[in-house]
Scaffold this active site. Structure first.
Site, short mmCIF file in Angstrom:
data_model
loop_
_atom_site.label_atom_id
_atom_site.label_comp_id
_atom_site.label_asym_id
_atom_site.label_seq_id
_atom_site.Cartn_x
_atom_site.Cartn_y
_atom_site.Cartn_z
CB CYS A 1 32.37 41.05 34.56
SG CYS A 1 33.17 39.45 34.45
CG HIS B 1 22.39 44.21 26.15
ND1 HIS B 1 22.76 43.21 25.27
CD2 HIS B 1 22.11 43.60 27.33
CE1 HIS B 1 22.71 42.05 25.90
NE2 HIS B 1 22.31 42.24 27.14
CG HIS C 1 39.82 59.49 40.97
ND1 HIS C 1 41.17 59.58 41.26
CD2 HIS C 1 39.22 60.43 41.73
CE1 HIS C 1 41.36 60.52 42.15
NE2 HIS C 1 40.19 61.06 42.46
CG HIS D 1 35.64 44.47 34.69
ND1 HIS D 1 35.60 43.86 35.92
CD2 HIS D 1 35.65 43.47 33.79
CE1 HIS D 1 35.54 42.56 35.75
NE2 HIS D 1 35.57 42.29 34.47
CG HIS E 1 49.86 42.74 41.23
ND1 HIS E 1 50.83 42.07 40.53
CD2 HIS E 1 50.31 42.80 42.50
CE1 HIS E 1 51.84 41.76 41.33
NE2 HIS E 1 51.55 42.20 42.54
CG ASN F 1 38.08 39.07 36.16
OD1 ASN F 1 37.20 39.65 36.80
ND2 ASN F 1 37.98 38.81 34.87
#
EC number: 2.3.1.-
Lengths: 428, 518
Positions: B225, B304, B388, B392, B421, B425
């Site tokens: 993702c 990572h 802001h 994710h 919502h 995802n």
């Protein structure tokens, strides 16, 4: 796939069936419900069916995506029909408007539209309507099934199976007309059914003991009519001038009561076959004559009336029977009261409690034009009827014809057919 | 009794002003220092008078050679500086894919389909129901057409057609918004983790739009993702090497081939959460795009944790007992995510935090480590660094945890919650939906800094910092245009229960995400 296969028609000619779901585009507010009336609950064991066939010229370019998009737009107008049935603590069913959707079935058929329409008994159209009853789990049973069958020649058939608890045949045909308009690209807006619309006008006092309704053994959450006899369907066309008017003396310029005459003839023939007991009482279901507005909502607004005669029907003249039918008593209030009283805990049949005649001829089913062309053929029937049988009369493609779909006990059908051949209703 | 709260209130107000004063002092230290110096010089000049100033000027013997040499030196140094400065990379514009309404999957429909497909495993169905209820997903999320069938029909053709639908629609929209001609694209990067056909999706895009034969195309797969930000990083590096170029990034996740058909509970989770979506982004290093670009890329930090076995195995694609392939999510996912975020923030903190916060953190660190004082680790206030936040939308628990640990308000995480919502995802493209949400609410002003943070399998935590280049007008179309009015300014979830992995019965580790050196 349900009772249509049991009707002795053998292996289904529809293959490669795929199921999915269609719903509305906008989410319904959480907690929205739809409360069925007593009349709705009394009709809950019945399912209304209709099949429309379109030729390749109209339907070649209609893909599944197009149809699904159109269905979504349709359900935007009637989103509550995509809900599911739940029970209140009292046991009374209601529809929870959770946007669950209607089941959409895709199928293919190895026949061309011409080959299909050349079959003499139009009840083959039962294969074009995917049907499953409501239950055994109410919250997971769709109330509407839509089948889209693609013929070998790229023609298309739409079959709808519709739980009667939501609305009557007129509502079903109205909903399909909206779908046809949307498929053709027209904008459409259906006004919402207000609670006052759901109540029918009541000029008659409540009939204490309506004959058109019969209580059956409890079915629990699987809404199938318990029948001891196996039922079969038969569908044929009638020409008004050749086969109907000869049975009735013409009185000048009076309008020919076509439906009443058909009902009278069939009643008489069934009485000849069915001797013990003779059907002295029949149920007539038709559009409410007091409802002058065209059908614009989904509800059980049909008029359910009862006719009782004291004389033997088999020997009576068609004229006498027609006069009696015209004087049928409206029993809706009585049925509604019965339904309300038991709060949905008791189970009834209306279609087939007595020999039932349904008049859909006032609805222009061929108005469901796709790409400007009317359907080649339309078929209507009711699933889950009682043992006394059902006769549905509706308009044919040619205005001077009518289509009759009969559902009777299997053992009687051949006898009835031979009686019809004798009096010229069907070709020998 | 009424007197007791008053001192607390007044002391907290005093504390607030002290904090503000401290922040202003430290952050503007140099400018504040400059004021007294300039004052002193001005006073001196006034005191000296014009003749004395002229005398001082004439005493400086200016030699023409000296003057030329010094000016050449200045020019040389400034040239070297400007040449070696990394090229500014701009985000010109981006577009997010809005799925057709016919792909909508309400809860009730999803559950009914699950019951029919998994009719032999009622426990799995119940598990899916619980996950869906707590997932944070709404009633309008979308699945591709193939997944709507009972049972789903995930053929390769269907997967390709979903890819074409989501990618081409987003790209067409991007071309329209930016007036970009397909033949002008210099770099193309497509990232899609779980669907990697031959020819690649980037080849599919090149074929569809007839892109140039010397285009530099890349196809990133398997990177989870957070691949969206990896693509941005790759684009940035390429734009450093190639002057006067632009790059198109397509971030998506193709759901069709990855629907898990088994009934292993840990592997059913992605079915409940992942939904259709994609985003197409145009980045550029051209000077001409400077005026119309929406954002400037300030920092991009990649962390990572794959070297650690536990992190590596926590999101693992494998076959279940029946041989059906699915993605296994380990129970330690939240803890590992916390560790990864901690590592990322440690790197990005010094780059973005104002001097006041860094000083406080340093003092706290010195106090705890060197003097062994029993202080709590100081969590820097990231709200001072960014206006802001785009977290994710991996799941409700992820957003809840980050909100709690970074002490963010409801408004800061609103974009993430609303994206989860409305769209579910959508994997690597969710950050772009969130950014689009903030713009649709009309909150993006020139100079605002945005922090995008994404987690991915491996385990990775990547974050990007953007600075808004120009105040952005509320877009008239876009994925949020028809529903933005329905989402209030402070959409609060009442339920703080963190149940991301529904089958665990113990509360998840309230991970000390930041600076837990103990």
């Amino acid at each position: 796939m349900g009772r249509s296969q049991e009707k002795g028609q053998g292996q289904s000619p529809i293959y490669n069936m795929k199921l999915s779901t269609v719903g509305a585009t906008r989410p319904t507010e959480t907690g929205t419900t739809y409360e069925p009336t007593g009349l709705d609950l009394a009709m809950k064991l019945h399912y209304l069916k209709a099949a429309y066939i379109y030729t390749p010229e109209m339907a070649r370019d209609l893909s599944v995506t197009h149809v699904k998009e159109a269905m979504f737009k349709l359900f935007d107008q009637i989103a509550w029909t995509t809900g599911r049935l739940w029970r209140r603590d009292s046991g009374r069913p209601y529809i929870k408007c959770n946007d669950c959707g209607a089941r959409f079935v895709e199928g293919e058929c190895n026949f061309t539209v011409e080959e299909w329409l050349s079959k003499p008994d139009r009840s083959v159209d039962e294969f074009l309507v995917y049907h499953q009853p409501v239950g055994p789990e109410l919250p997971f049973s769709p109330l509407i099934y839509v089948q889209m069958t693609r013929f070998k020649c790229r023609g298309l058939a739409f079959g709808l199976s519709w739980a009667n608890v939501m609305g009557d045949s007129f509502s079903l045909l109205y909903a399909f007309n909206i779908l046809a308009k949307v498929l053709s690209g027209e904008k459409f807006y259906a006004p919402e059914t207000s609670t006052t619309d759901k109540r029918f006008p009541n000029p008659y006092p409540t009939v204490k003991d309506p004959k058109s309704i019969k209580q059956v053994d409890p079915v629990g959450d699987l809404w199938i009519t318990p029948n001891n006899k196996k039922m079969a369907s038969y569908c044929f066309n009638l020409t008004v001038a050749n086969q109907i008017t000869p049975h009735f003396p013409m009185n000048g310029d009076d309008q020919i009561p076509v439906f009443e005459i058909i009902a009278g003839i069939i009643w008489k023939n069934i009485a000849k076959v069915r001797e013990d007991p003779e059907p002295l009482t029949v149920t007539i279901i038709r559009k409410d004559p007091n409802d002058l507005k065209p059908i614009r909502s989904i509800r059980n607004g049909q008029m359910i009336s009862s006719v009782h005669v004291d004389f033997p029907v088999a020997e009576a003249s068609v004229e006498e029977l027609v006069r009696c039918i015209e004087r049928a008593t409206d029993e809706r209030c009585g049925i509604d009261e019965i339904g309300e009283r038991c709060d949905g805990s008791l189970d009834f049949v209306v279609y087939g409690a007595k020999l039932t005649f349904v008049d859909l001829s006032e609805v222009d089913v061929y108005e469901a034009r796709v790409m400007g062309k009317s359907p080649e053929s339309v078929y209507c029937n009711v699933e889950g009827i009682g043992e006394e049988g059902l006769v549905v009369v509706y308009a044919a493609a040619r205005w001077e014809e009518r289509v009759v779909t009969m559902t009777l006990p299997e053992e009687e059908i051949e006898w009835i057919k031979s009686e019809f051949k004798k009096c010229g209703l069907i070709a020998p | 009794m009424s007197q007791a709260p008053m001192p607390d209130f007044s002391s907290s107000v005093k504390l607030k002003y002290v904090k503000l004063g401290y922040q202003y002092l430290v952050n503007h230290f140099l400018s504040l220092l400059l004021i007294p110096i300039m004052a002193i010089i001005a006073v001196e000049l006034l005191r000296m008078g014009p003749e004395e100033i002229l005398n001082v000027w004439n005493s400086l013997h200016f030699d023409i050679v000296q003057v030329l040499c010094s000016s050449f030196l200045v020019i040389f140094i400034s040239t070297v500086y400007f040449m070696s400065k990394p090229r500014t990379v701009y985000l010109v514009d981006y577009s997010c894919y809005k799925p057709p309404v016919t792909c909508r999957v309400p809860f009730a429909t999803f559950m009914e389909h699950s019951r029919l497909i998994l009719k032999d495993s009622p426990k799995s169905v119940e598990f899916q129901m619980r996950i869906l209820e707590r997932s944070g997903l709404g009633e309008e999320t979308c699945l591709p057409p193939a997944i709507h069938y009972i049972p789903p029909t995930p053929t390769m053709d269907e997967a390709r057609s979903e890819a074409q639908m989501v990618i081409f629609t987003a790209m067409d929209d991007l071309f329209k918004k930016t007036d970009l001609l397909p033949k002008d694209i210099d770099i193309l990067i497509v990232n899609c983790s779980l669907f990697s056909p031959t020819p690649s999706l980037s080849a599919m895009v090149i074929n569809k739009y007839k892109l140039r034969s010397n285009i530099k195309s890349f196809n990133l797969s398997g990177m989870g993702c957070s691949a969206g930000l990896i693509s941005v990083d790759l684009a940035r590096d390429l734009l450093q090497v190639h002057p006067n170029s632009n790059a198109v990034i397509v971030s998506t996740e193709i759901i069709t081939p990855n629907y898990y058909k088994g009934n292993e509970r840990a592997m059913l989770l992605p079915n409940c959460l992942f939904r259709m979506g994609s985003a197409a982004i145009l980045m550029s290093n051209r000077r001409s795009d400077r005026w119309r670009a929406k954002y400037k890329l300030c920092h991009l930090v990649r962390t990572h944790r794959g070297a650690d076995d536990k992190s590596y195995y926590c999101v693992y694609e494998q076959e279940d007992r029946e041989g059906k392939i699915g993605i296994n999510l380990s129970k330690d996912l939240m803890a590992i995510a916390g560790e990864a975020l901690k590592a990322n923030i440690t790197t990005i903190g010094p780059l973005v935090l104002p001097a006041s916060e860094q000083l406080l953190f340093l003092l706290s660190l010195i106090g705890r480590k060197i003097f062994n004082l029993k202080w709590k680790p100081y969590i820097p206030d990231f709200k001072l660094a960014f206006e802001h936040f785009c977290i994710h939308a991996g799941g409700r628990a992820v957003i809840d945890e980050l909100q709690k640990n970074l002490q963010l308000s409801g408004e800061h995480v609103e974009a993430s919650r609303m994206t989860l919502h409305r769209f579910g995802n959508t994997s690597s493209s969710s950050l772009w939906y969130e950014l689009c949400y903030i713009e649709s609410k009309g909150r993006m002003r020139r100079g605002d800094r945005v922090w995008q943070v994404a987690f991915g399998s491996g385990f990775k935590c990547n974050s990007a910092v953007w600075k808004c280049n120009r105040t952005i007008k509320t877009p008239k179309d876009g994925p949020w245009s028809d529903c933005i009015d329905r989402f209030w300014d402070s959409f609060l979830y009442g339920d703080w229960e963190i149940v991301f992995l529904g089958f665990t019965h113990h509360p998840l580790i309230s991970c000390q995400l930041i600076y837990s050196f103990s």
